[in-house]
Scaffold this motif. Structure first.
Motif, mmCIF file in Angstrom:
data_model
loop_
_atom_site.group_PDB
_atom_site.id
_atom_site.type_symbol
_atom_site.label_atom_id
_atom_site.label_comp_id
_atom_site.label_asym_id
_atom_site.label_seq_id
_atom_site.Cartn_x
_atom_site.Cartn_y
_atom_site.Cartn_z
ATOM 1 N N SER C 136 64.297 4.857 84.975
ATOM 2 C CA SER C 136 64.859 3.533 85.258
ATOM 3 C C SER C 136 63.872 2.639 85.986
ATOM 4 N N ALA C 137 62.848 3.256 86.593
ATOM 5 C CA ALA C 137 61.858 2.430 87.287
ATOM 6 C C ALA C 137 60.844 1.871 86.277
ATOM 7 N N THR C 138 60.310 2.766 85.455
ATOM 8 C CA THR C 138 59.259 2.305 84.525
ATOM 9 C C THR C 138 59.830 1.853 83.194
ATOM 10 N N LYS C 139 61.144 2.114 82.987
ATOM 11 C CA LYS C 139 61.828 1.768 81.738
ATOM 12 C C LYS C 139 61.199 2.484 80.540
ATOM 13 N N VAL C 140 60.633 3.649 80.769
ATOM 14 C CA VAL C 140 60.050 4.405 79.658
ATOM 15 C C VAL C 140 61.118 5.346 79.089
ATOM 16 N N VAL C 141 61.253 5.283 77.750
ATOM 17 C CA VAL C 141 62.236 6.121 77.080
ATOM 18 C C VAL C 141 61.512 7.163 76.246
ATOM 19 N N LYS C 142 61.913 8.448 76.420
ATOM 20 C CA LYS C 142 61.256 9.496 75.633
ATOM 21 C C LYS C 142 62.314 10.307 74.894
ATOM 22 N N VAL C 143 62.012 10.612 73.587
ATOM 23 C CA VAL C 143 62.830 11.547 72.823
ATOM 24 C C VAL C 143 61.917 12.695 72.438
ATOM 25 N N ASN C 144 62.340 13.897 72.812
ATOM 26 C CA ASN C 144 61.481 15.059 72.592
ATOM 27 C C ASN C 144 60.084 14.810 73.129
ATOM 28 N N GLN C 145 60.000 14.275 74.324
ATOM 29 C CA GLN C 145 58.755 14.019 75.065
ATOM 30 C C GLN C 145 57.932 12.883 74.469
ATOM 31 N N GLU C 146 58.431 12.317 73.374
ATOM 32 C CA GLU C 146 57.626 11.229 72.785
ATOM 33 C C GLU C 146 58.212 9.898 73.187
#
Lengths: 480, 339, 222
Positions: C136-146
């Motif tokens: 929630s801080a960097t707004k980075v979304v990962k699916v299966n680490q990608e």
């Protein structure tokens, strides 16, 4: 601690009591009160009437005696007439006392020591008055009467005080009182007797009923004999109806237990057989497929058990004490949210059609949710979710003139119309899917019935089954 | 006017009094000789009782009770009904129960449950037989009045009657005469003109009649007169045929009686059939029970068709005891009789 | 995930312990409320699985005393009671979730994970949902680490769903979150954003369901 308090305590106690005795005691108490009140009245009346009659004697005797008082030779001349005393003879046993006073309150004749004071001679001129005194150890009723002498020589009032003992007066008073009281008592006694007979008559149907019930067994299918008593007929009717309800409930219970035993034992037998096969298999390694089969069957058994318990719960929560006013939209949203969450992994599209206006019904929230969930589960089970088309389940809420309706529709294969009635019966599975227990719709119907509503099945425009709950409006539900 | 008052103690039983013995004190305006058999019989019936009898003139008895000089009596007996009524009215009596009725037709012989009558004594005329030899004897008041007028000389100074002023009984009879008979005034005047001899007591009048000093006695007590006439051939008794007043001798238990119960028993005895029979057969008195007659009345005048007027025991007798009434009556009486 | 199981039925407890251990979760098992209390006093536990019917102190009593001491540990109640009312009272007393016996072990584990996830999300910036993670801080979304590239509105929408898992959100709820007062939006805008988001998240364990007439619901299927 007064007597009355004790009686009140007796009445208010929660112990067993006899209706007959209580009614009789209360009536008797009430009558005693009435008697007491009436007695006071009668006593007063007897007194007044005795006073009235004997005061008249005194009055006329005093008038007659005053006639004998005149002025002669410039002084008061008293020549009492014999008739004055004869009038008083009407009370033959009573004694007579009198005194005569002249214009200057000077004692002229009679008894000089009477206990009556001379009134102011200027006021009380013509009106006699009566007083009761004790004189020579006896109660004596006195009249004081005056007469105006207006000769030149003698002017002023002469006063006669005439008294008579109260023997005759008291006797008359007593006679009147006793006669009236005797009459009253007889009337009250008769009333109590009539009351007693009436109570016994009124209670006899109870005895008849209990003797009838005693001779019959509780399970007796035979009705109580009809009675000609209009007031008792509804009671025997009610007892008959009640017994019929019990009997049908018992029969339903018997059927239910038989059905449930059959279902559960069959499922248990299946899993048990599978487990036995797995155990007796020569293979050291248990076949995964077998375990899967066992798991599936056990899941079915679990579901069946849950539903059976839910059904039993719903049926037995039928008493309306737990009913409250429910906002149906909120309930539907809760149920749908729950279903969507639980079936999120499946390719099912849920739809909700809200009503045009608020819908509130009187009901049991838990029962309703359980029932709706079962219908939705049923729709999921029987809905069509093949690879190509997704299953659709549409839940709609309608505010109708005559009732409220909740519809649950699906686009599955549905049920042929001739099978629809059968589908509502317990353990009846309709259609190709064998996963169901056959209880979902039965639960929903029980719930609808406990809410004085109905469950009906029809064909949905989506292609599958349409299940419709209808609930009465709150006002109608209250009326019933 | 002269009075004879004799008081005498008479103790019938001379035996010494033992502890249980009770004394019944009787104050009575009755000749002891006339009542003695009754006392005897009562003492026989009640052996433990001793009767103390004191005789009075009616007026004296009344005065004694009003202003006592002696211990209070148990029973008071008098023929002066008006005085008896007055005493009872003024609370000198006490009520008693269970006194027998002599006859149910005589309610006038009892007042309340205090005063009880027990004799029936007509007021009669007495005449000297020799004097009336060959003369017509007046049998009614009216006839007497006529004879007094027509034969004034014959009766002059030789007719006697009671003194209303000094004798209680005389006053009662005279006043009741006035109430009962409309011509009484005229008769009194006639008596006055004839210079009637007035006396306090029946016995004196009777003696003078026997001796011939008097030829006619007016308003004498029938009981004494008849008793006297039984033993004396000089006098005869006439029960007036137009009307005859009847004196009812009465008794009451004194308020302060020491032996109230015994007193009540005595009165009950007087009215019992035994008492009434004794009165009829052995005494100079005449029983209240008129079926018994009297041994002194051989001609059975008591049961003749005469119009008897018993003087009722009741409060109306108080009227002539009113101070003014009494004074007026005695005044006119004295004037008429010219005393 | 550190779990404390309070269950007096040995057979059931052993199965649960075995299942959770195989899943790689640390799980402790006690058979009474009193023992549970002493462990909770010393150790840090992330989720408490609590049976209602316990010898001695009941599960409800333990729950009540925990909540009265302001202990906010997530609690999942297990009940076998026929009376449906048990569920209601459990939630009223402060339980976070409940399961009625018999239940699937898979379901139990998923519920526990959801509770832990919710609790961690409050403190950490990193939210894990099955194979999907979101910072929630960097707004980075990962699916299966990608890492997956998302537009800001899509990120906002995803964050909204992740913080409201298993809850129904109306179109208005979402629009109010995605747009300011003065930003005009068409009713279709939300729909379009959602369609794109779904496409981007294909292959993840996050499912976003549309319920016509009611709204949207996100669920982690793991």
């Amino acid at each position: 601690m007064s007597m009355i308090e004790k009686l009140l305590a007796l009445f208010s106690s929660s112990e067993e009591y006899s209706l007959r005795q209580r009614m009789l005691t209360r009536t008797a108490l009430f009558m005693c009160t009435v008697l007491a009140i009436l007695s006071v009245g009668v006593w007063h009346y007897a007194n007044t009437s005795a006073d009235y009659s004997y005061d008249r004697l005194l009055s006329s005797a005093s008038v007659t005696m005053l006639d004998g008082i005149n002025v002669a030779k410039n002084q008061v001349h008293i020549d009492l007439p014999y008739s004055g005393f004869e009038i008083l003879q009407l009370a033959p046993d009573d004694k007579i006392y009198y005194a005569i006073y002249g214009p200057n309150a000077d004692f002229l004749s009679g008894y000089s020591d009477l206990p009556v004071k001379l009134t102011d001679q200027k006021t009380d001129l013509m009106e006699p008055h009566y007083v009761l005194h004790t004189y020579k150890g006896k109660k004596v009723r006195f009249i004081v009467r005056q007469k105006r002498l207006s000769e030149r020589s003698v002017a002023g009032n002469v006063t006669i005080i005439l008294g008579q003992t109260t023997l005759a007066r008291d006797t008359q008073m007593r006679d009147t009182l006793y006669a009236a009281l005797t009459t009253l008592m007889v009337v009250m006694g008769t009333a109590l007797l009539v009351m007693w007979i009436a109570i016994n008559r009124a209670l006899s149907p109870l005895n008849w009923l209990s003797s009838q019930l005693n001779t019959q067994s509780a399970m007796d299918k035979q009705n109580l004999p009809t009675t000609k008593m209009l007031e008792v007929a509804p009671l025997t009717q009610a007892i008959n109806d009640y017994r019929q309800q019990w009997l049908s409930a018992l029969a339903a219970m018997r059927d239910f237990i038989a059905d449930a035993s059959h279902q559960i034992r069959t499922a248990q037998a299946t899993t048990k057989a599978q487990l036995e096969i797995a155990l007796t298999s020569d293979n050291e390694q248990i076949d995964k497929n077998t375990i899967n089969e066992i798991y599936k069957d056990h899941t079915k058994l679990t579901r069946l058990t849950n539903q059976l318990l839910a059904h039993a719960t719903i049926v037995h929560r039928g008493d309306r004490q737990t009913f409250s006013v429910l906002a149906m939209q909120k309930i539907l949203q809760d149920v749908i949210t729950q279903a969507v969450r639980d079936y999120a992994h499946m390719d099912i599209e849920f739809e909700y059609v809200p009503p045009l206006q608020e819908v509130e019904i009187l009901g049991d929230e838990l029962v309703l949710k359980e029932a709706l969930r079962n219908v939705i589960d049923n729709a999921v089970q029987h809905g069509s979710h093949t690879l190509n088309t997704s299953a659709i389940i549409r839940i709609s809420l309608h505010h109708r003139q005559e009732n409220h309706q909740v519809w649950v529709e699906d686009n599955g294969p549905g049920i042929p119309e001739n099978m629809m009635n059968k589908a509502l019966e317990r353990f009846v599975k309709v259609g190709s899917n064998t996963q169901g227990s056959g209880l979902g719709l039965a639960i929903a119907q029980s719930a609808a019935l406990t809410h004085r509503g109905q469950l009906s099945l029809s064909k949905s425009e989506l292609g599958g089954l349409a299940v419709c709950f209808s609930f009465p409006h709150i006002t109608d539900a209250n009326d019933v | 006017m002269f009075r004879i008052a004799f008081a005498c103690y008479l103790i019938f039983s001379t035996l010494p009094l033992i502890a249980q013995e009770s004394v019944l004190r009787l104050y009575s305006a009755t000749d002891i000789s006339a009542i003695r058999p009754l006392l005897h019989e009562f003492e026989t019936l009640n052996p433990e009782v001793t009767i103390l009898y004191r005789e009075f003139n009616t007026q004296e008895l009344y005065d004694e009770l009003l202003d006592p000089t002696l211990p209070p009596p148990d029973v008071v007996i008098s023929s002066a009904s008006d005085l008896q009524v007055k005493l009872v009215n003024d609370g000198f009596a006490q009520p008693i129960e269970d006194v027998p009725d002599v006859s149910s037709h005589q309610p006038w012989a009892q007042w309340s449950n205090e005063l009880f009558g027990f004799t029936y004594e007509p007021i009669v005329f007495v005449y000297n037989k020799e004097a009336f030899h060959n003369r017509s004897i007046p049998h009614t008041h009216e006839a007497l009045a006529e004879q007094l007028r027509e034969q004034a000389k014959f009766y002059q100074g030789r007719i006697g009657t009671y003194d209303a002023a000094s004798s209680g009984l005389g006053y009662l009879v005279a006043s009741q005469d006035e109430v009962t008979f409309s011509l009484t005034g005229r008769l009194q005047e006639s008596l006055g003109r004839a210079r009637a001899d007035i006396h306090c007591c029946t016995s004196l009048l009777l003696t003078r009649l026997t001796t011939g000093d008097l030829v006619f006695g007016y308003n004498l007590l029938g009981s004494y007169a008849m008793a006297k006439a039984m033993n004396n051939e000089h006098i005869g008794v006439i029960v007036p045929e137009d009307y005859a007043l009847v004196i009812v001798r009465s008794a009451f238990v004194h308020r302060d009686a020491m032996e109230a119960e015994l007193a009540a028993d005595f009165i009950a005895y007087l009215r019992s059939s035994a008492g009434q029979k004794t009165i009829a057969n052995n005494t100079a008195l005449m029983p209240l029970d008129r079926t018994l007659g009297s041994h002194n009345d051989p001609e059975n005048q008591l049961n003749s068709s005469t119009n008897f007027h018993p003087i009722r025991l009741g409060p109306e007798l108080l009227l002539y005891l009113d101070q003014h009434k009494q004074t007026q009556f005695l005044n006119s009486w004295s004037q008429a009789l010219g005393d | 995930m550190r779990v404390l199981l309070t269950e007096d039925n040995q057979g059931l407890a052993q199965s649960i312990v075995q299942y959770f251990s195989e899943m790689g979760h640390a799980i402790d098992w006690v058979d009474s409320a009193e023992k549970a209390e002493s462990i909770l006093a010393h150790d840090t536990i992330e989720v408490l699985i609590l049976d209602v019917n316990l010898p001695g102190k009941s599960g409800f009593e333990l729950l009540t005393s925990l909540r009265s001491r302001k202990n906010s540990i997530p609690v999942l109640i297990l009940t076998a009671r026929a009376e449906v009312d048990d569920r209601v009272s459990a939630l009223d007393l402060g339980a976070d979730d409940y399961l009625v016996k018999p239940f699937d072990l898979r379901e139990l584990a998923a519920r526990c994970r959801a509770l832990v996830r919710r609790e961690r999300g409050k403190s950490d910036n990193e939210i894990h949902c099955g194979n999907l993670s979101f910072n929630s801080a960097t707004k980075v979304v990962k699916v299966n680490q990608e890492t997956i590239e998302l537009r800001p509105r899509e990120v906002q929408m995803l964050e909204l769903f992740l913080t409201h898992l298993d809850r129904m959100l109306t179109k208005d709820d979402i629009a109010n979150r995605l747009y300011n007062f003065d930003e005009a939006y068409t009713p279709n805008a939300v729909e379009q954003t959602l369609t794109r988001l779904r496409k981007q998240l294909q292959g993840s364990t996050l499912i976003i369901k549309t319920v016509r007439g009611l709204g949207y619901l996100a669920h982690v299927h793991d």
